[in-house]
Write a protein that holds these residues in place. Structure first.
Motif, PDB file in Angstrom:
ATOM      1  N   VAL A 178       4.956  -9.515   5.665  1.00  0.00           N
ATOM      2  CA  VAL A 178       4.657  -8.289   6.075  1.00  0.00           C
ATOM      3  C   VAL A 178       5.134  -7.039   5.023  1.00  0.00           C
ATOM      4  CG1 VAL A 178       4.483  -6.550   7.477  1.00  0.00           C
ATOM      5  CG2 VAL A 178       3.873  -8.981   7.837  1.00  0.00           C
ATOM      6  N   LEU A 179       6.967  -7.439   5.096  1.00  0.00           N
ATOM      7  CA  LEU A 179       7.326  -6.554   3.943  1.00  0.00           C
ATOM      8  C   LEU A 179       7.186  -6.684   2.507  1.00  0.00           C
ATOM      9  CD1 LEU A 179      11.133  -6.587   5.743  1.00  0.00           C
ATOM     10  CD2 LEU A 179       9.242  -4.904   6.174  1.00  0.00           C
ATOM     11  N   LEU A 180       6.949  -7.695   2.275  1.00  0.00           N
ATOM     12  CA  LEU A 180       6.257  -8.079   0.191  1.00  0.00           C
ATOM     13  C   LEU A 180       5.596  -7.481   0.926  1.00  0.00           C
ATOM     14  CD1 LEU A 180       7.426 -11.471   0.213  1.00  0.00           C
ATOM     15  CD2 LEU A 180       8.231  -9.524  -0.932  1.00  0.00           C
ATOM     16  N   LYS A 181       4.407  -7.665   1.373  1.00  0.00           N
ATOM     17  CA  LYS A 181       2.634  -6.852   1.287  1.00  0.00           C
ATOM     18  C   LYS A 181       2.907  -5.029   1.666  1.00  0.00           C
ATOM     19  CE  LYS A 181      -0.049  -9.923   3.483  1.00  0.00           C
ATOM     20  NZ  LYS A 181      -1.420 -10.540   4.729  1.00  0.00           N
ATOM     21  N   MET A 182       4.240  -4.786   2.504  1.00  0.00           N
ATOM     22  CA  MET A 182       4.352  -3.827   1.465  1.00  0.00           C
ATOM     23  C   MET A 182       4.672  -2.456   1.365  1.00  0.00           C
ATOM     24  SD  MET A 182       6.281  -2.967   5.867  1.00  0.00           S
ATOM     25  CE  MET A 182       6.592  -0.741   5.454  1.00  0.00           C
ATOM     26  N   LYS A 183       5.413  -3.656   0.427  1.00  0.00           N
ATOM     27  CA  LYS A 183       5.809  -3.313  -1.626  1.00  0.00           C
ATOM     28  C   LYS A 183       4.771  -3.057  -2.346  1.00  0.00           C
ATOM     29  CE  LYS A 183      10.639  -4.829  -0.067  1.00  0.00           C
ATOM     30  NZ  LYS A 183      11.542  -6.090  -0.931  1.00  0.00           N
ATOM     31  N   ARG A 184       4.191  -4.238  -2.379  1.00  0.00           N
ATOM     32  CA  ARG A 184       2.678  -4.096  -2.903  1.00  0.00           C
ATOM     33  C   ARG A 184       1.642  -2.641  -3.114  1.00  0.00           C
ATOM     34  NH1 ARG A 184       2.846  -6.312  -6.741  1.00  0.00           N
ATOM     35  NH2 ARG A 184       2.051  -8.662  -5.879  1.00  0.00           N
ATOM     36  N   TYR A 185       1.646  -2.530  -0.931  1.00  0.00           N
ATOM     37  CA  TYR A 185       0.661  -1.425  -1.111  1.00  0.00           C
ATOM     38  C   TYR A 185       1.559  -0.117  -1.474  1.00  0.00           C
ATOM     39  CZ  TYR A 185      -1.459  -5.139   2.786  1.00  0.00           C
ATOM     40  OH  TYR A 185      -1.895  -6.055   2.645  1.00  0.00           O
ATOM     41  N   TYR A 186       2.680  -0.074  -1.315  1.00  0.00           N
ATOM     42  CA  TYR A 186       3.815   0.815  -1.994  1.00  0.00           C
ATOM     43  C   TYR A 186       3.353   1.610  -3.062  1.00  0.00           C
ATOM     44  CZ  TYR A 186       7.515   4.794  -2.548  1.00  0.00           C
ATOM     45  OH  TYR A 186       8.108   5.177  -2.434  1.00  0.00           O
ATOM     46  N   ALA A 187       3.160   0.576  -3.790  1.00  0.00           N
ATOM     47  CA  ALA A 187       2.812   0.410  -5.076  1.00  0.00           C
ATOM     48  C   ALA A 187       1.453   1.238  -6.120  1.00  0.00           C
ATOM     49  CB  ALA A 187       3.042  -0.948  -5.931  1.00  0.00           C
ATOM     50  N   PHE A 188       0.504   0.037  -4.859  1.00  0.00           N
ATOM     51  CA  PHE A 188      -1.054   1.242  -5.085  1.00  0.00           C
ATOM     52  C   PHE A 188      -0.735   2.206  -4.860  1.00  0.00           C
ATOM     53  CE2 PHE A 188      -2.010  -3.190  -5.377  1.00  0.00           C
ATOM     54  CZ  PHE A 188      -3.011  -3.361  -6.637  1.00  0.00           C
ATOM     55  N   MET A 189      -0.137   3.004  -3.577  1.00  0.00           N
ATOM     56  CA  MET A 189      -0.029   4.019  -3.271  1.00  0.00           C
ATOM     57  C   MET A 189       0.790   5.414  -4.723  1.00  0.00           C
ATOM     58  SD  MET A 189       1.430   3.472   0.602  1.00  0.00           S
ATOM     59  CE  MET A 189       1.938   4.954   0.875  1.00  0.00           C
ATOM     60  N   ASN A 190       1.609   4.421  -5.133  1.00  0.00           N
ATOM     61  CA  ASN A 190       2.333   5.274  -6.269  1.00  0.00           C
ATOM     62  C   ASN A 190       1.586   5.002  -7.749  1.00  0.00           C
ATOM     63  OD1 ASN A 190       4.022   7.022  -4.043  1.00  0.00           O
ATOM     64  ND2 ASN A 190       4.594   5.039  -3.652  1.00  0.00           N
ATOM     65  N   SER A 191       0.708   4.515  -7.811  1.00  0.00           N
ATOM     66  CA  SER A 191      -0.468   4.441  -8.566  1.00  0.00           C
ATOM     67  C   SER A 191      -0.260   5.094  -9.426  1.00  0.00           C
ATOM     68  CB  SER A 191      -0.897   3.056  -8.550  1.00  0.00           C
ATOM     69  OG  SER A 191      -2.166   3.142  -8.135  1.00  0.00           O
ATOM     70  N   ARG A 192      -0.227   4.945 -11.059  1.00  0.00           N
ATOM     71  CA  ARG A 192      -0.927   6.124 -12.098  1.00  0.00           C
ATOM     72  C   ARG A 192      -2.636   5.277 -11.988  1.00  0.00           C
ATOM     73  NH1 ARG A 192      -1.836   6.930 -17.796  1.00  0.00           N
ATOM     74  NH2 ARG A 192      -0.216   4.837 -17.678  1.00  0.00           N
ATOM     75  N   ILE A 193      -3.163   6.713 -12.390  1.00  0.00           N
ATOM     76  CA  ILE A 193      -4.636   5.980 -12.086  1.00  0.00           C
ATOM     77  C   ILE A 193      -5.758   6.959 -13.480  1.00  0.00           C
ATOM     78  CG2 ILE A 193      -7.292   5.236 -11.331  1.00  0.00           C
ATOM     79  CD1 ILE A 193      -5.649   5.565  -8.331  1.00  0.00           C
ATOM     80  N   THR A 194      -5.975   6.056 -14.272  1.00  0.00           N
ATOM     81  CA  THR A 194      -6.318   6.833 -15.637  1.00  0.00           C
ATOM     82  C   THR A 194      -7.883   5.988 -16.353  1.00  0.00           C
ATOM     83  OG1 THR A 194      -4.451   6.520 -17.004  1.00  0.00           O
ATOM     84  CG2 THR A 194      -6.320   6.695 -18.033  1.00  0.00           C
ATOM     85  N   PHE A 195      -8.958   6.796 -15.623  1.00  0.00           N
ATOM     86  CA  PHE A 195     -10.498   6.355 -15.813  1.00  0.00           C
ATOM     87  C   PHE A 195     -10.279   7.437 -17.626  1.00  0.00           C
ATOM     88  CE2 PHE A 195     -10.276   7.758 -11.115  1.00  0.00           C
ATOM     89  CZ  PHE A 195     -11.062   7.084 -10.803  1.00  0.00           C
ATOM     90  N   ILE A 196     -11.498   5.368 -18.006  1.00  0.00           N
ATOM     91  CA  ILE A 196     -12.038   5.777 -19.254  1.00  0.00           C
ATOM     92  C   ILE A 196     -13.092   5.812 -19.475  1.00  0.00           C
ATOM     93  CG2 ILE A 196     -11.135   4.545 -21.735  1.00  0.00           C
ATOM     94  CD1 ILE A 196      -8.692   3.756 -20.709  1.00  0.00           C
ATOM     95  N   SER A 197     -14.342   6.211 -20.297  1.00  0.00           N
ATOM     96  CA  SER A 197     -15.455   6.154 -20.487  1.00  0.00           C
ATOM     97  C   SER A 197     -15.718   4.980 -20.270  1.00  0.00           C
ATOM     98  CB  SER A 197     -15.889   7.452 -20.994  1.00  0.00           C
ATOM     99  OG  SER A 197     -15.206   8.350 -21.229  1.00  0.00           O
TER     100      SER A 197
END
Length: 201
Positions: A178-197
């Protein structure tokens, strides 16, 4: 219209190079391990089901299908690796972009909170099981000193070790997952999201 979420295509050589890069670890100036950043390209041909139809008021979340795609795409990288998410699609309007970005953050924030509760619960359960196991082992020695039959002491011994093993399993195996999953979720929470046409040709 049929919905479809696909990764942009890459050559065999690029795929091989990316696979190698995922395994590379290097150290920063502070001496801490830093993992290769994971870049995820998501192409949305239709965004009708990008958001889940159910969410808290004012807190949109992504659909399970989108979440499954993102987590599968990130599965090859280290859970601590930072994530950059590029979303391609002419179907996503400028007004929808901040909503979709918020939905991604909200979804993984909820998953992170849920995982944190699970970690706490498993830690508490392992503590209770350890106490029960130790107390039961003590009872076994008391019964042995009192001259109880071998069958009874053996049963108590097995009972105690079952609880001790469950405590180890809960704390060191299930909790670790579960701790490993938390690290993955944290990475998505702080991810840089870019929208491209649209995807690059």
């Amino acid at each position: 219209m049929e919905k479809e979420f696909i990764q942009t295509e890459e050559t065999a050589e690029e795929a091989a190079m990316n696979a190698v890069k995922k395994q590379v670890e290097f150290s920063d100036k502070a001496g801490k391990k830093v993992y290769e950043k994971r870049v995820i390209d998501l192409a949305a041909k239709n965004d009708d089901d990008f958001l889940s139809p159910f969410s808290s008021v004012g807190k949109p979340v992504i659909s399970q299908e989108v979440a499954d795609f993102l987590e599968n795409a990130a599965s090859g990288s280290h859970p601590k690796a930072e994530i950059d998410l590029n979303i391609y699609g002419d179907c996503i309007s400028d007004s929808e972009r901040p909503v979709y970005e918020e939905a991604i953050k909200n979804y993984y924030s909820l998953k992170f909170t849920e995982a944190a509760r699970t970690v706490t619960r498993k830690g508490f359960i392992s503590l209770i099981f350890t106490i029960i196991g130790v107390v039961t082992l003590s009872l076994m020695f008391v019964l042995s000193e009192l001259g109880a039959g071998a069958v009874w002491t053996e049963c108590v011994d097995i009972f105690a070790w079952v609880f001790l093993w469950e405590a180890v399993d809960q704390f060191f195996i299930e909790r670790k997952g579960v701790l490993l999953k938390m690290k993955r979720y944290y990475a998505f929470m702080n991810s840089r999201i870019t929208f491209i046409s649209s995807p690059e040709e």
